[in-house]
Design a protein around this motif. Structure first.
Motif, mmCIF file in Angstrom:
data_model
loop_
_atom_site.group_PDB
_atom_site.id
_atom_site.type_symbol
_atom_site.label_atom_id
_atom_site.label_comp_id
_atom_site.label_asym_id
_atom_site.label_seq_id
_atom_site.Cartn_x
_atom_site.Cartn_y
_atom_site.Cartn_z
ATOM 1 N N VAL A 180 0.647 -1.267 0.132
ATOM 2 C CA VAL A 180 0.098 0.080 -0.155
ATOM 3 C C VAL A 180 0.948 1.154 0.225
ATOM 4 C CG1 VAL A 180 -1.690 1.229 1.444
ATOM 5 C CG2 VAL A 180 -1.936 -1.145 1.062
ATOM 6 N N GLN A 181 2.083 1.386 0.847
ATOM 7 C CA GLN A 181 2.800 2.492 1.123
ATOM 8 C C GLN A 181 3.607 2.618 -0.388
ATOM 9 O OE1 GLN A 181 6.204 1.790 4.000
ATOM 10 N NE2 GLN A 181 6.140 4.134 3.938
ATOM 11 N N LEU A 182 3.706 1.573 -1.039
ATOM 12 C CA LEU A 182 4.600 1.472 -2.291
ATOM 13 C C LEU A 182 3.840 2.266 -3.340
ATOM 14 C CD1 LEU A 182 7.020 0.901 -4.276
ATOM 15 C CD2 LEU A 182 5.922 -1.450 -4.151
ATOM 16 N N ARG A 183 2.593 1.781 -3.250
ATOM 17 C CA ARG A 183 1.606 2.379 -4.437
ATOM 18 C C ARG A 183 1.240 3.854 -4.094
ATOM 19 N NH1 ARG A 183 -1.563 1.345 -9.282
ATOM 20 N NH2 ARG A 183 -1.249 3.488 -9.576
ATOM 21 N N GLU A 184 1.402 4.081 -2.965
ATOM 22 C CA GLU A 184 1.120 5.589 -2.530
ATOM 23 C C GLU A 184 2.111 6.475 -2.949
ATOM 24 O OE1 GLU A 184 -1.539 4.993 1.487
ATOM 25 O OE2 GLU A 184 0.518 5.900 1.746
ATOM 26 N N ILE A 185 3.616 6.096 -2.643
ATOM 27 C CA ILE A 185 4.759 6.743 -3.203
ATOM 28 C C ILE A 185 4.737 6.722 -4.552
ATOM 29 C CG2 ILE A 185 7.157 6.439 -3.250
ATOM 30 C CD1 ILE A 185 7.085 5.367 -0.322
ATOM 31 N N GLN A 186 4.457 5.757 -5.448
ATOM 32 C CA GLN A 186 4.418 5.734 -6.796
ATOM 33 C C GLN A 186 3.551 6.717 -7.531
ATOM 34 O OE1 GLN A 186 2.153 4.390 -9.018
ATOM 35 N NE2 GLN A 186 3.417 4.765 -10.778
ATOM 36 N N SER A 187 2.272 6.778 -6.831
ATOM 37 C CA SER A 187 1.433 7.716 -7.262
ATOM 38 C C SER A 187 1.906 9.069 -6.911
ATOM 39 C CB SER A 187 -0.152 7.531 -6.655
ATOM 40 O OG SER A 187 -0.392 6.117 -6.785
ATOM 41 N N GLU A 188 2.422 9.255 -5.901
ATOM 42 C CA GLU A 188 2.729 10.606 -5.535
ATOM 43 C C GLU A 188 3.867 11.317 -6.275
ATOM 44 O OE1 GLU A 188 3.719 10.885 -1.422
ATOM 45 O OE2 GLU A 188 5.013 12.693 -1.768
ATOM 46 N N LEU A 189 4.615 10.385 -6.652
ATOM 47 C CA LEU A 189 5.799 10.528 -7.551
ATOM 48 C C LEU A 189 5.420 10.758 -9.352
ATOM 49 C CD1 LEU A 189 8.823 8.855 -5.804
ATOM 50 C CD2 LEU A 189 8.020 11.420 -5.452
ATOM 51 N N GLY A 190 4.635 9.778 -9.485
ATOM 52 C CA GLY A 190 4.176 9.759 -10.779
ATOM 53 C C GLY A 190 5.248 8.857 -11.516
ATOM 54 N N ILE A 191 6.090 8.148 -11.000
ATOM 55 C CA ILE A 191 7.069 7.621 -11.716
ATOM 56 C C ILE A 191 6.718 6.114 -12.152
ATOM 57 C CG2 ILE A 191 7.723 6.530 -9.576
ATOM 58 C CD1 ILE A 191 10.695 6.674 -10.896
ATOM 59 N N THR A 192 7.085 6.114 -13.544
ATOM 60 C CA THR A 192 6.674 4.857 -14.104
ATOM 61 C C THR A 192 7.287 3.668 -13.562
ATOM 62 O OG1 THR A 192 6.653 6.004 -16.386
ATOM 63 C CG2 THR A 192 6.646 3.692 -16.684
ATOM 64 N N THR A 193 6.649 2.420 -13.273
ATOM 65 C CA THR A 193 7.114 1.695 -12.413
ATOM 66 C C THR A 193 6.793 0.011 -12.908
ATOM 67 O OG1 THR A 193 6.650 2.776 -10.456
ATOM 68 C CG2 THR A 193 7.058 0.441 -10.091
ATOM 69 N N ILE A 194 7.850 -0.556 -13.186
ATOM 70 C CA ILE A 194 7.515 -2.126 -13.674
ATOM 71 C C ILE A 194 8.164 -2.787 -12.641
ATOM 72 C CG2 ILE A 194 8.248 -3.757 -15.351
ATOM 73 C CD1 ILE A 194 8.856 -1.370 -17.221
ATOM 74 N N TYR A 195 6.882 -3.839 -12.082
ATOM 75 C CA TYR A 195 7.138 -4.490 -10.925
ATOM 76 C C TYR A 195 7.097 -6.111 -11.137
ATOM 77 C CZ TYR A 195 5.647 -5.872 -5.926
ATOM 78 O OH TYR A 195 5.516 -6.208 -4.576
ATOM 79 N N VAL A 196 8.161 -6.950 -10.683
ATOM 80 C CA VAL A 196 7.993 -8.137 -11.080
ATOM 81 C C VAL A 196 7.577 -8.937 -9.736
ATOM 82 C CG1 VAL A 196 9.706 -10.171 -11.494
ATOM 83 C CG2 VAL A 196 9.469 -8.161 -12.963
ATOM 84 N N THR A 197 6.669 -9.990 -9.711
ATOM 85 C CA THR A 197 6.260 -10.657 -8.736
ATOM 86 C C THR A 197 5.860 -12.107 -9.264
ATOM 87 O OG1 THR A 197 5.049 -10.687 -6.639
ATOM 88 C CG2 THR A 197 3.994 -9.668 -8.814
ATOM 89 N N HIS A 198 5.941 -12.998 -8.352
ATOM 90 C CA HIS A 198 5.220 -14.357 -8.674
ATOM 91 C C HIS A 198 3.930 -14.530 -7.861
ATOM 92 C CE1 HIS A 198 7.221 -15.220 -4.903
ATOM 93 N NE2 HIS A 198 6.307 -15.854 -4.618
ATOM 94 N N ASP A 199 3.385 -13.358 -7.045
ATOM 95 C CA ASP A 199 2.324 -13.418 -6.433
ATOM 96 C C ASP A 199 1.146 -12.808 -7.052
ATOM 97 O OD1 ASP A 199 0.446 -12.792 -4.387
ATOM 98 O OD2 ASP A 199 1.796 -12.623 -2.755
#
Lengths: 360, 587
Positions: A180-199
């Motif tokens: 949740v925190q990560l998503r908030e920071i990402q939205s705040e900065l507006g930075i394009t993010t590529i996330y890798v997960t198996h979950d």
């Protein structure tokens, strides 16, 4: 989306082979500016290799990679303006937390004309670690280290943030809080993010768009709800969440509904009404899937009914998972009441909750 | 993307360093060794004539030479089994190396058992000390053995009281001295393998019904064997190329290849020396290749849980608890004698004479310093030379070794080959390298009409650097290998070039390995004898080991005094490097 801004990242026909094995095979995808984009798949599906190709740690065997509209063939990682966070964080153990976060500022001026110290303090505050600059990273908890790694990656103001399973070393509860925190920071900065997960749950929870990968290929790209409701392939249907998959022959098509005859192992075909949200024709052999939460327990509530036997019942608190046997097949349903193992149970689903997969 | 020139250079720094190191190795190693090979095959009688002549010469190959000359294998075989067989120089060199290998393994294995399986005060220190004999100057150890086992030596005096004695200048003395050097090496390698045996695997075997001894044979032994083989092959390579030990302990009766090559060089018989050198090289490289093959098969990775160590104090008074412990204590006493006697005897002999305690040997050194002739070995220039050559060799070996370690850590096609090529100096003996440098660089090369030649001192530094850098590689590379690759990748993504990531992140984290490599390279240089004695053009280039060898020919006393000085300088250098490490952790 649909704006005239250039895509943040694009892969065109990208392959990466190691000897005979292809880790990534003919992959094409475009990631829009400001998007939170997730690559999800089982281990060995090529998602981490794709991330490493974007970061410049590996060179593609064939294909073209663009970052911010520019071909980055031959551009080393240090010139790509990407921030990377690894699963094990890779914090420099011989530097303090502040030195870690400030390391990238040795090569690029802090964005916005701030001083190096100001920028470090700003980033540490952003990840809620304001007082830790002087500390030794090895003295921090896993979750704190993960946030230091994030602050370090963001400090030089990269164009693209690449996250390689950054949560998987953490326990489940902490993982949920941090995402949740990560998503908030990402939205705040507006930075394009590529996330890798198996979950898959994490992928659905955090992303604007998700690409499901298998065997080096993208099976389907879309918004989380779209992927969950309308999986394009059997793999996606079963990988994202749980699903009941049935196959049969189309016997009739009537406007928005089709009748599909399912032949269970014991012989007698059973007909079900399903939403014909794909162009299907009589005599087509099709797969359709029904989510366990859409398989309602109790007679007389739905259009399609199945008389099944409860085999195994797992009480999970908020819900109860019921493993059913229906004429030699296993089905999974969620129930909101207690069911005894061995009990006869009638389950059903509405035609609009059955999604027909295109033939592969 | 435009780049500032500095950044452009930085980007190519690693490639540049790789080119520089390659060029350096070509000039100071491959070209000189190449000239030896070219000289050996360039015989006017035909490319292989020189070898054929050597192979047919009983002086070198003993009875086996008759085989090459066309005699029946049966007759030769019968004579080889006879008591008065002739082995020849090559045969004897291999024979003593084989005996030394057997002795080193026999003495090293119990030490490995004790170090890997028992807990006792000083265990860690002892484990670190297994590296020590390796860096002790061989000529100094030889002096120690002469002092300990010589006619007036304390060990023989003690053995004499029980009716035993070890004769100096015999094969036994050579083999024991070689074991002093190489048994700790075997112990070191095998201890590491033993410590990496997973306790879980042994427990699984036991739970499946294997007895203690079956579990050892089926689970532990297969993991120890490659380590034993590695220790044995390395010991063979080192003792096959032995020189100072046999020079000092072998007397006139025994000659090994290195000594013969050295004599031939002194007699200016370069062609025969070269041919003999190539034969030595071929045998050493063959065995080293075997070593690398075994090493490559060794599975890496961390052990989940090593076997627990037992207390050395017996937990109960049963046969099972007492037998191994009593055995180990007995072994410990013998081993302590073997390893301490030479050093203690050297220290003792340096301050005693027939009349009792004296400082006359040190006085001799001072007098020699004050009054010695120009051609004589003098103590102060020898100390100065040893330190200068050591510093020079370190300045070359350390960066070379670090660069090679960096280049061979990441996996890529051809890495094995580069690894092997970079490690080749391990198989090249000092005399052969000295011969190559002498013929290749000191005598000079004609380049475009000008003769390029380097002085003896520069050649000595080159020889020491070549001998030292593989040890830097071997201490730094494993640490780099275990370093998380994502650390450097993180630095790269943050904007660091490859070389900046190396300097900022990787090197600081492998600093203990770098220091250990530096200490080894320096100590090896200070103790180096073989190449130095070939290349030293006059007394003004003698180092401490060469000075010892000059003294030992006349009187033991001054040689032991010089040996003590050498020991002090070597220890001080070691400590200095350790101190340089500061809080980053020493050896």
């Amino acid at each position: 989306m649909g704006s005239d801004r250039r895509p943040a990242a694009a892969l065109e026909g990208v392959s990466k082979r190691y000897g005979e094995t292809a880790a990534v095979a003919d992959l094409s995808v475009t990631i829009e500016d400001g998007e939170f984009f997730t690559l999800v798949g089982p281990s060995g599906c090529g998602k981490t290799t794709t991330l490493r190709l974007l970061a410049g740690f590996e060179a593609p065997t064939t294909g073209r990679i663009e970052l911010g509209g520019e071909d980055v063939a031959g551009v080393p990682p240090e010139d790509r303006e990407v921030g990377v966070v690894f699963q094990e964080y890779a914090l420099f153990p011989h530097m303090t937390v502040g030195e870690n976060v400030g390391y990238g500022l040795s090569f690029a001026d802090p964005p916005g004309g701030a001083s190096r110290d100001e920028r470090v303090a700003e980033l540490l505050a952003l990840v809620d670690l304001g007082e830790t600059a002087e500390r030794d990273p090895t003295a921090l908890s896993g979750g704190q280290r993960q946030r230091v790694a994030l602050a370090r990656a963001l400090a030089p103001g990269p164009e693209l943030l690449l996250l390689d399973e950054p949560m998987s070393a953490l326990d489940a509860r902490l993982r949920e809080r941090l995402r949740v925190q990560l998503r908030e920071i990402q939205s705040e900065l507006g930075i394009t993010t590529i996330y890798v997960t198996h979950d898959q749950e994490e992928a659905l929870a955090i992303s604007d768009r998700v690409a499901v990968m298998q065997d080096g290929r993208i099976e389907q790209v879309g918004q989380p709800r779209e992927l969950y409701r309308r999986p394009a392939t059997q793999f996606v249907a079963e990988f994202l969440g749980e699903n009941n998959l049935l196959s049969g022959r189309v016997t009739a098509v009537d406007g928005e509904t089709a009748a599909v005859a399912v032949e269970p192992p014991d012989g007698t075909p059973v007909e079900f009404a399903v939403a014909a949200d794909r162009t299907v024709a009589v005599d087509d052999r099709v797969f359709f899937c029904v989510r366990p939460e859409r398989l309602t327990v109790g007679a007389g509530e739905t259009e399609n009914e199945l008389a099944a036997t409860a085999r195994n019942v797992e009480f999970l608190g908020a819900t109860t998972r019921v493993h059913l046997e229906w004429r030699g097949r296993e089905l999974l349903a969620l129930a909101d009441r207690a069911i005894e193992p061995g009990a006869a149970v009638t389950v059903g689903f509405d035609p609009e909750d059955a999604h027909v997969l295109p033939r592969e | 993307m435009s780049l500032a020139p500095a950044r452009w250079l930085e980007r190519r720094a690693i490639a540049g360093l790789a080119v520089a190191v390659t060029a350096l190795l070509v000039v100071v190693f491959y070209y000189p060794v190449g000239t030896v090979i070219v000289e050996a095959v360039g015989d006017e009688r035909g490319p292989l004539a020189a070898f054929a002549a050597l192979l047919r010469d009983p002086f070198y190959f003993g009875e086996l030479a008759r085989l090459v000359a066309g005699e029946s294998p049966l007759a030769v075989g019968r004579d080889l089994l006879a008591g008065d067989r002739r082995l020849g120089v090559v045969g004897f060199t291999a024979y003593q190396a084989l005996l030394s290998t057997v002795a080193s393994v026999a003495i090293g294995l119990p030490a490995a058992y004790a170090l890997a399986r028992y807990e006792f005060p000083g265990r860690r220190t002892l484990r670190s000390l297994t590296l020590l004999p390796f860096v002790l100057p061989s000529i100094m150890v030889a002096v120690g053995f002469v002092a300990a086992f010589g006619e007036d030596g304390p060990v023989n005096a003690a053995l004499g009281t029980v009716g035993l004695s070890i004769d100096l200048f015999t094969l036994e003395a050579i083999v024991v001295a070689h074991a002093f050097y190489n048994a700790p090496l075997v112990a070191r390698v095998v201890t590491a393998a033993w410590e990496s045996v997973d306790a879980g695997a042994v427990e699984t075997a036991r739970s499946l019904g294997a007895s203690r001894s079956r579990a050892f044979l089926d689970v532990v032994a297969p993991q120890l064997l490659p380590a034993v083989a590695m220790g044995a092959t390395l010991t063979f390579v080192f003792t096959f190329g032995t020189f100072p030990i046999v020079l000092a302990l072998g007397g006139a009766e025994y000659t090994v290849l290195e000594e013969r090559i050295f004599r031939l060089v002194q007699e200016l018989a370069y062609a025969e020396a070269a041919a003999l050198a190539v034969i030595e090289l071929a045998i050493s490289l063959g065995v080293l290749y075997l070593y690398l093959r075994i090493e490559a098969r060794q599975a890496g990775g961390r052990t989940a849980r090593p076997l627990p160590r037992r207390r050395l104090r017996p937990p109960e008074l049963s046969v099972r608890a007492l037998v191994p412990r009593v055995g180990l204590v007995a072994y410990g006493l013998v081993a302590a004698g073997l390893f301490l006697a030479p050093i203690a005897s050297m220290l003792g002999a340096s301050v005693t004479n027939a009349g009792g305690v004296t400082l006359e040997h040190y006085q001799f050194l001072l007098e020699r310093q004050a009054e010695g002739a120009a051609f004589q070995a003098q103590p102060l220039p020898a100390i100065r030379n040893s330190l200068l050559f050591g510093a020079g060799a370190l300045a070359v070996a350390l960066p070379t070794g670090v660069v090679i370690a960096v280049l061979t850590t990441r996996s890529y096609r051809g890495r094995k080959l580069i690894d092997t090529v970079a490690m080749a100096p391990l198989a090249i003996s000092g005399v052969v390298l000295g011969l190559g440098l002498l013929r290749g660089l000191v005598f000079g090369v004609e380049v475009g009409g000008t003769r390029l030649a380097v002085g003896g001192a520069a050649a000595i530094v080159a020889a020491h650097a070549v001998a030292g850098y593989p040890f830097v590689v071997r201490t730094v590379a494993p640490e780099l290998e275990t370093l998380d690759a994502q650390l450097a990748e993180s630095a790269r993504a943050l904007g660091a070039t490859r070389v900046r990531a190396l300097l900022d992140v990787e090197l600081p984290l492998v600093w203990p390995g770098v220091l250990a490599g530096a200490a080894l390279a320096l100590a090896l240089s200070i103790g180096e004898f073989s190449a130095t004695v070939v290349l030293a053009t006059g007394a003004d280039q003698f180092t401490m080991p060469v000075a010892i060898e000059r003294f030992i020919g006349r009187r033991l006393g001054p040689a032991t005094a010089m040996g003590v000085v050498l020991l002090a300088v070597t220890s001080a250098s070691f400590l200095a490097i350790d101190r340089l490490g500061g809080d980053r952790g020493g050896l």
